[in-house]
Scaffold this motif. Structure first.
Motif, PDB file in Angstrom:
ATOM      1  N   THR A  19       0.847  -1.183   0.000  1.00  0.00           N
ATOM      2  CA  THR A  19       0.000   0.000   0.000  1.00  0.00           C
ATOM      3  C   THR A  19       0.882   1.233   0.000  1.00  0.00           C
ATOM      4  O   THR A  19       1.759   1.373   0.850  1.00  0.00           O
ATOM      5  N   ARG A  20       0.661   2.110  -0.953  1.00  0.00           N
ATOM      6  CA  ARG A  20       1.469   3.308  -1.090  1.00  0.00           C
ATOM      7  C   ARG A  20       1.032   4.359  -0.078  1.00  0.00           C
ATOM      8  O   ARG A  20      -0.149   4.617   0.101  1.00  0.00           O
ATOM      9  N   TYR A  59      -0.054  -6.474  11.346  1.00  0.00           N
ATOM     10  CA  TYR A  59      -0.058  -5.115  10.808  1.00  0.00           C
ATOM     11  C   TYR A  59      -0.870  -5.079   9.522  1.00  0.00           C
ATOM     12  O   TYR A  59      -0.668  -5.899   8.639  1.00  0.00           O
ATOM     13  N   VAL A  60      -1.782  -4.109   9.420  1.00  0.00           N
ATOM     14  CA  VAL A  60      -2.599  -3.953   8.213  1.00  0.00           C
ATOM     15  C   VAL A  60      -2.572  -2.492   7.799  1.00  0.00           C
ATOM     16  O   VAL A  60      -3.070  -1.650   8.535  1.00  0.00           O
ATOM     17  N   PRO A  61      -1.947  -2.181   6.662  1.00  0.00           N
ATOM     18  CA  PRO A  61      -1.275  -3.095   5.744  1.00  0.00           C
ATOM     19  C   PRO A  61       0.087  -3.518   6.303  1.00  0.00           C
ATOM     20  O   PRO A  61       0.702  -2.784   7.065  1.00  0.00           O
ATOM     21  N   ALA A  62       0.523  -4.685   5.885  1.00  0.00           N
ATOM     22  CA  ALA A  62       1.813  -5.206   6.343  1.00  0.00           C
ATOM     23  C   ALA A  62       2.956  -4.735   5.458  1.00  0.00           C
ATOM     24  O   ALA A  62       4.107  -4.784   5.868  1.00  0.00           O
ATOM     25  N   THR A  63       2.643  -4.279   4.252  1.00  0.00           N
ATOM     26  CA  THR A  63       3.669  -3.767   3.341  1.00  0.00           C
ATOM     27  C   THR A  63       3.293  -2.354   2.929  1.00  0.00           C
ATOM     28  O   THR A  63       2.194  -2.110   2.432  1.00  0.00           O
ATOM     29  N   VAL A  64       4.215  -1.427   3.164  1.00  0.00           N
ATOM     30  CA  VAL A  64       4.019  -0.017   2.857  1.00  0.00           C
ATOM     31  C   VAL A  64       5.052   0.400   1.824  1.00  0.00           C
ATOM     32  O   VAL A  64       6.230   0.063   1.958  1.00  0.00           O
ATOM     33  N   VAL A  65       4.619   1.141   0.805  1.00  0.00           N
ATOM     34  CA  VAL A  65       5.527   1.592  -0.246  1.00  0.00           C
ATOM     35  C   VAL A  65       5.694   3.103  -0.142  1.00  0.00           C
ATOM     36  O   VAL A  65       4.708   3.836  -0.090  1.00  0.00           O
ATOM     37  N   VAL A  66       6.965   3.556  -0.081  1.00  0.00           N
ATOM     38  CA  VAL A  66       7.278   4.977   0.022  1.00  0.00           C
ATOM     39  C   VAL A  66       8.375   5.326  -0.984  1.00  0.00           C
ATOM     40  O   VAL A  66       8.980   4.444  -1.588  1.00  0.00           O
ATOM     41  N   VAL A  73       8.797  -0.744   1.800  1.00  0.00           N
ATOM     42  CA  VAL A  73       9.489  -0.836   0.516  1.00  0.00           C
ATOM     43  C   VAL A  73       9.771   0.590   0.068  1.00  0.00           C
ATOM     44  O   VAL A  73       8.863   1.390  -0.132  1.00  0.00           O
ATOM     45  N   VAL A  74      11.057   0.917  -0.047  1.00  0.00           N
ATOM     46  CA  VAL A  74      11.491   2.258  -0.439  1.00  0.00           C
ATOM     47  C   VAL A  74      11.892   2.216  -1.905  1.00  0.00           C
ATOM     48  O   VAL A  74      12.792   1.478  -2.287  1.00  0.00           O
ATOM     49  N   GLU A  75      11.175   2.999  -2.697  1.00  0.00           N
ATOM     50  CA  GLU A  75      11.458   3.074  -4.135  1.00  0.00           C
ATOM     51  C   GLU A  75      12.286   4.319  -4.439  1.00  0.00           C
ATOM     52  O   GLU A  75      12.131   5.337  -3.773  1.00  0.00           O
ATOM     53  N   GLY A  76      13.116   4.203  -5.467  1.00  0.00           N
ATOM     54  CA  GLY A  76      13.984   5.324  -5.851  1.00  0.00           C
ATOM     55  C   GLY A  76      13.294   6.394  -6.615  1.00  0.00           C
ATOM     56  O   GLY A  76      12.179   6.412  -6.955  1.00  0.00           O
TER      57      GLY A  76
END
Length: 126
Positions: free
Chosen positions: A32-33, A51-58, A123-126
């Motif tokens: 989830t962004r 944890y909800v969401p368990a995956t976070v995108v930044v 999850v850290v995106e460039g």
């Protein structure tokens, strides 16, 4: 081999596929962004047996605020640890607690409860 045998075999193969997807692929979605609010990437994470969401995108290089909403009194979830960012914080029950950091390097960073039983990731995106 009759029609009944064939149906059992096909059903078994389908069940194996569902089990494989559930345990090995379902948690590997993009996540989830976080949304941008006043220059800060922010997301609400419910804490209740996980944890909800368990995956976070930044995005790298921008401040992040994770709002942990602890909805239980389970002692396992009373602390959040994000080692890569030097975070170790108490989460009071039935309150929201902000955790802030600025990720610089793209990659996947794990977080967990203090006991290491509940897991999530940023999850850290460039």
């Amino acid at each position: 081999m009759n029609g009944g045998d064939l149906a059992v075999i096909v059903g078994g193969i389908a069940l194996i596929g569902v089990i494989y997807w559930w345990f090995f692929r379902a948690g590997q979605t993009g996540g989830t962004r976080a949304t941008a609010a006043g220059g800060v990437q922010e997301i609400l994470i419910a804490v209740s047996g996980g944890y909800v969401p368990a995956t976070v995108v930044v995005t790298a290089g921008r401040p992040v605020r994770l709002l942990f909403d602890r909805q239980e009194t389970n002692p396992c979830s009373e602390e959040i640890v994000i080692s890569a960012f030097g975070v170790k914080k108490f989460l009071p029950p039935f309150e929201r607690t902000a955790v802030e950091f600025t990720p610089v390097t793209p990659g996947t960073y794990e977080f967990s409860c203090g006991m290491g039983m509940l897991h999530g990731r940023v999850v850290v995106e460039g």
